[in-house]
Design an enzyme around this catalytic site. Structure first.
Site, PDB file in Angstrom:
ATOM      1  N   CYS A 116      34.561  54.496  40.067  1.00  0.00           N
ATOM      2  CA  CYS A 116      34.031  53.603  39.386  1.00  0.00           C
ATOM      3  C   CYS A 116      32.476  52.694  40.221  1.00  0.00           C
ATOM      4  O   CYS A 116      32.578  51.215  39.653  1.00  0.00           O
ATOM      5  CB  CYS A 116      34.733  51.859  39.369  1.00  0.00           C
ATOM      6  SG  CYS A 116      36.122  53.143  37.883  1.00  0.00           S
TER       7      CYS A 116
ATOM      8  N   LYS B  41      46.948  46.394  43.785  1.00  0.00           N
ATOM      9  CA  LYS B  41      46.000  46.544  45.283  1.00  0.00           C
ATOM     10  C   LYS B  41      46.528  45.844  45.869  1.00  0.00           C
ATOM     11  O   LYS B  41      46.328  46.183  47.582  1.00  0.00           O
ATOM     12  CB  LYS B  41      44.349  46.414  44.876  1.00  0.00           C
ATOM     13  CG  LYS B  41      44.323  47.041  43.648  1.00  0.00           C
ATOM     14  CD  LYS B  41      42.549  46.389  44.263  1.00  0.00           C
ATOM     15  CE  LYS B  41      41.567  47.887  42.539  1.00  0.00           C
ATOM     16  NZ  LYS B  41      41.623  49.125  42.493  1.00  0.00           N
TER      17      LYS B  41
ATOM     18  N   GLN C 237      38.942  44.229  46.715  1.00  0.00           N
ATOM     19  CA  GLN C 237      39.187  45.001  48.085  1.00  0.00           C
ATOM     20  C   GLN C 237      39.370  44.366  48.657  1.00  0.00           C
ATOM     21  O   GLN C 237      39.205  44.590  49.758  1.00  0.00           O
ATOM     22  CB  GLN C 237      37.772  45.779  48.056  1.00  0.00           C
ATOM     23  CG  GLN C 237      37.842  47.083  47.005  1.00  0.00           C
ATOM     24  CD  GLN C 237      39.238  47.727  46.724  1.00  0.00           C
ATOM     25  OE1 GLN C 237      39.605  47.745  47.984  1.00  0.00           O
ATOM     26  NE2 GLN C 237      39.407  48.781  45.649  1.00  0.00           N
TER      27      GLN C 237
ATOM     28  N   ASP D 153      34.172  39.226  43.679  1.00  0.00           N
ATOM     29  CA  ASP D 153      34.610  39.668  43.637  1.00  0.00           C
ATOM     30  C   ASP D 153      35.678  40.008  44.678  1.00  0.00           C
ATOM     31  O   ASP D 153      35.533  41.225  45.867  1.00  0.00           O
ATOM     32  CB  ASP D 153      34.064  40.822  42.883  1.00  0.00           C
ATOM     33  CG  ASP D 153      35.760  42.587  42.522  1.00  0.00           C
ATOM     34  OD1 ASP D 153      36.655  42.091  42.165  1.00  0.00           O
ATOM     35  OD2 ASP D 153      34.752  43.607  41.866  1.00  0.00           O
TER      36      ASP D 153
ATOM     37  N   HIS E 190      31.617  47.472  42.022  1.00  0.00           N
ATOM     38  CA  HIS E 190      32.522  48.467  40.602  1.00  0.00           C
ATOM     39  C   HIS E 190      32.056  47.886  39.466  1.00  0.00           C
ATOM     40  O   HIS E 190      31.478  46.704  38.943  1.00  0.00           O
ATOM     41  CB  HIS E 190      33.473  47.913  41.042  1.00  0.00           C
ATOM     42  CG  HIS E 190      35.011  48.757  40.073  1.00  0.00           C
ATOM     43  ND1 HIS E 190      34.950  48.548  39.145  1.00  0.00           N
ATOM     44  CD2 HIS E 190      35.779  49.695  40.837  1.00  0.00           C
ATOM     45  CE1 HIS E 190      36.114  49.165  39.031  1.00  0.00           C
ATOM     46  NE2 HIS E 190      36.476  49.910  39.586  1.00  0.00           N
TER      47      HIS E 190
HETATM   48  C1  LIG Z   1      35.825  46.246  44.135  1.00  0.00           C
HETATM   49  C2  LIG Z   1      36.467  46.309  43.228  1.00  0.00           C
HETATM   50  N1  LIG Z   1      36.287  45.529  41.673  1.00  0.00           N
HETATM   51  C3  LIG Z   1      37.058  45.893  41.012  1.00  0.00           C
HETATM   52  C4  LIG Z   1      38.393  46.523  41.015  1.00  0.00           C
HETATM   53  C5  LIG Z   1      39.030  46.573  39.300  1.00  0.00           C
HETATM   54  O1  LIG Z   1      39.820  46.384  39.847  1.00  0.00           O
HETATM   55  P1  LIG Z   1      41.325  46.689  38.696  1.00  0.00           P
HETATM   56  O2  LIG Z   1      41.078  48.175  37.761  1.00  0.00           O
HETATM   57  O3  LIG Z   1      42.874  46.439  38.528  1.00  0.00           O
HETATM   58  O4  LIG Z   1      41.043  45.757  37.236  1.00  0.00           O
HETATM   59  C6  LIG Z   1      38.611  47.341  41.878  1.00  0.00           C
HETATM   60  C7  LIG Z   1      39.253  48.895  40.890  1.00  0.00           C
HETATM   61  O5  LIG Z   1      38.642  49.411  41.890  1.00  0.00           O
HETATM   62  C8  LIG Z   1      37.426  47.388  42.811  1.00  0.00           C
HETATM   63  O6  LIG Z   1      38.058  48.170  43.342  1.00  0.00           O
END
Ligand SMILES: Cc1ncc(COP(=O)(O)O)c(C=O)c1O
Length: 409
Positions: free
Chosen positions: A360, A220, A197, A194, A117
């Site tokens: 993203c 999420k 997900q 990270d 992401h």
């Molecule tokens: C794999 C991953 N990392 C980071 C994020 C960023 O999350 P946030 O927008 O809640 O900071 C997302 C959001 O979709 C994501 O899917």
């Protein structure tokens, strides 16, 4: 798991006309989460960690209880290893600005996957610009898999930090973070996992992953927006400089210098999101009451219907692992001649919510366009959670089967 009973906890899902398949973007919140946050505001709202009176003390206790619950949820050794942040993005930036800028230097390599992401790409680009470290990418196989051999080839003796999503928000694939951790640790480096997900869908165990850092977002995983967490090893937090500074993160301030509060408060500058933390704790309790075995079982049933249903349709291309069990509730697809934005807009007229675009993850979109000859540098994505039903999955497949016709093909 009685899905009909569970759905009663989510008032927004009450109208059967609506199908919500955009859970990877944000999940829905059960009454228990809303009630916990409401109770905080109605019975103890005061600035936590500051006041010496009853409400503030209650607010502080609720906030710190939420931290302890979150620490246990991710498998941390101690609550002090959880820093509350706004979201996974802020957690990753905290690591980059604090650890990255302090401990990485010219010539070091930061290795990330091409399926990250943007939140796990841009902070490392910044660190490289400022330190002279070099950003490297590992590319998966066409079905999204990264093997041990691929990792061994990509990690050099200069690799000092690996950034890796445990689960991809586009392909749903689970990445081999354990092996990556083992390799980077041999270099005295760290791995930033990270978990944005993964945390909503599977039991988190930062120790088993070998994670030095682990980021996640409350919204999420049934919690509110504006609260997330960073797990970090205590010894790392001790030696890292603050990310943001100001009130609450200090021990003593003089005119021209300051000493800092103990970990994790050193990293929580300003008034904290205590009601958000309370909501996150209620979300964790809700997930734990259902149990991740039941959550995964329901998601697998629904995902299988979506995956196999879409696979059987002419003109529909489904991406990622051929085994729907390896999708963590995410099915990404395209339809010949139809831009993903049009797919999503057409499905919206049927009250079906999905995500469309680059998710993203533009480097992954470029990679997929090139390797898989995708018509657009974008996809449509259905992402399911445990409260979604088999009937919804069937309705979704039926609707997708008609999209081309509705768009005039
Ligand atoms: C794999 C991953 N990392 C980071 C994020 C960023 O999350 P946030 O927008 O809640 O900071 C997302 C959001 O979709 C994501 O899917």
């Amino acid at each position: 798991m009685n899905i009909n009973e569970i759905r009663k906890d989510f008032k927004i899902l009450a109208d059967p006309a609506y199908v919500y398949f955009d859970n990877a973007a944000t999940s829905q919140r059960p009454e228990q989460v809303l009630e916990a946050m409401d109770a905080f505001s109605r019975t103890m709202n005061a600035n936590p960690l500051r006041g010496l009176y009853e409400w503030s003390i209650k607010a502080t206790d609720a906030y710190e209880d939420a931290r302890a619950k979150t620490a246990a949820f991710v498998g941390a050794d101690d609550p002090s290893e959880i820093v509350f942040v706004r979201n996974a993005t802020e957690a990753l930036n905290l690591v980059a600005f604090s650890y990255g800028l302090e401990f990485l230097k010219e010539g070091d390599e930061i290795l990330i996957t091409v399926m990250e992401h943007h939140s796990n790409i841009l902070p490392w680009q910044m660190v490289c610009r400022k330190t002279g470290a070099v950003l490297k990418f590992i590319e998966p196989k066409e079905d999204g898999t990264i093997t041990e051999e691929m990792l061994k080839e990509a990690v050099t003796e200069k690799t000092k930090l690996i950034g890796m999503g445990l689960v991809s928000n586009v392909l749903g694939v689970r990445n081999p973070v354990e092996k990556a951790a083992e390799l980077v640790h041999k270099n005295g480096g760290v791995i930033v996992v990270d978990g944005a997900q993964s945390a909503p869908h599977m039991k988190t165990d930062v120790k088993a992953y070998g994670a030095d850092f682990f980021s996640f977002s409350g919204h999420k995983m049934l919690g509110p927006m504006g609260i997330g967490g960073l797990y970090a090893r205590h010894d790392l937090l001790e030696k890292m400089p603050p990310f943001l500074s100001g009130g609450e993160m200090i021990e003593y301030v003089k005119r021209d210098s300051a000493t800092y509060a103990e970990v994790p408060h050193k990293f929580e500058a300003g008034t904290v999101n205590a009601s958000g933390a309370v909501g996150l704790a209620a979300a964790i309790e809700y997930l734990e009451n259902i149990g991740f075995d039941a959550i995964e079982e329901q998601e697998k049933k629904v995902t299988k219907i979506v995956y196999e249903g879409l696979k059987s349709l002419p003109h529909v291309h489904v991406y990622g692992n051929p085994d729907p069990e390896k999708h963590s509730g995410i099915v990404t697809f395209n339809i010949d001649g139809c831009h993903p934005h049009d797919i999503s807009s057409v499905l919206d007229t049927e009250h079906i919510a999905i995500r469309a675009g680059h998710h993203c993850a533009q480097p992954l979109m470029e990679f997929m366009q090139e390797k898989l000859s995708m018509e657009f540098r974008a996809t449509a994505r259905a992402s399911m959670y445990f409260y979604n039903t088999e009937e919804e999955a069937e309705r979704f497949v039926e609707a997708v089967s008609k999209v081309r016709g509705w768009l005039g093909f």
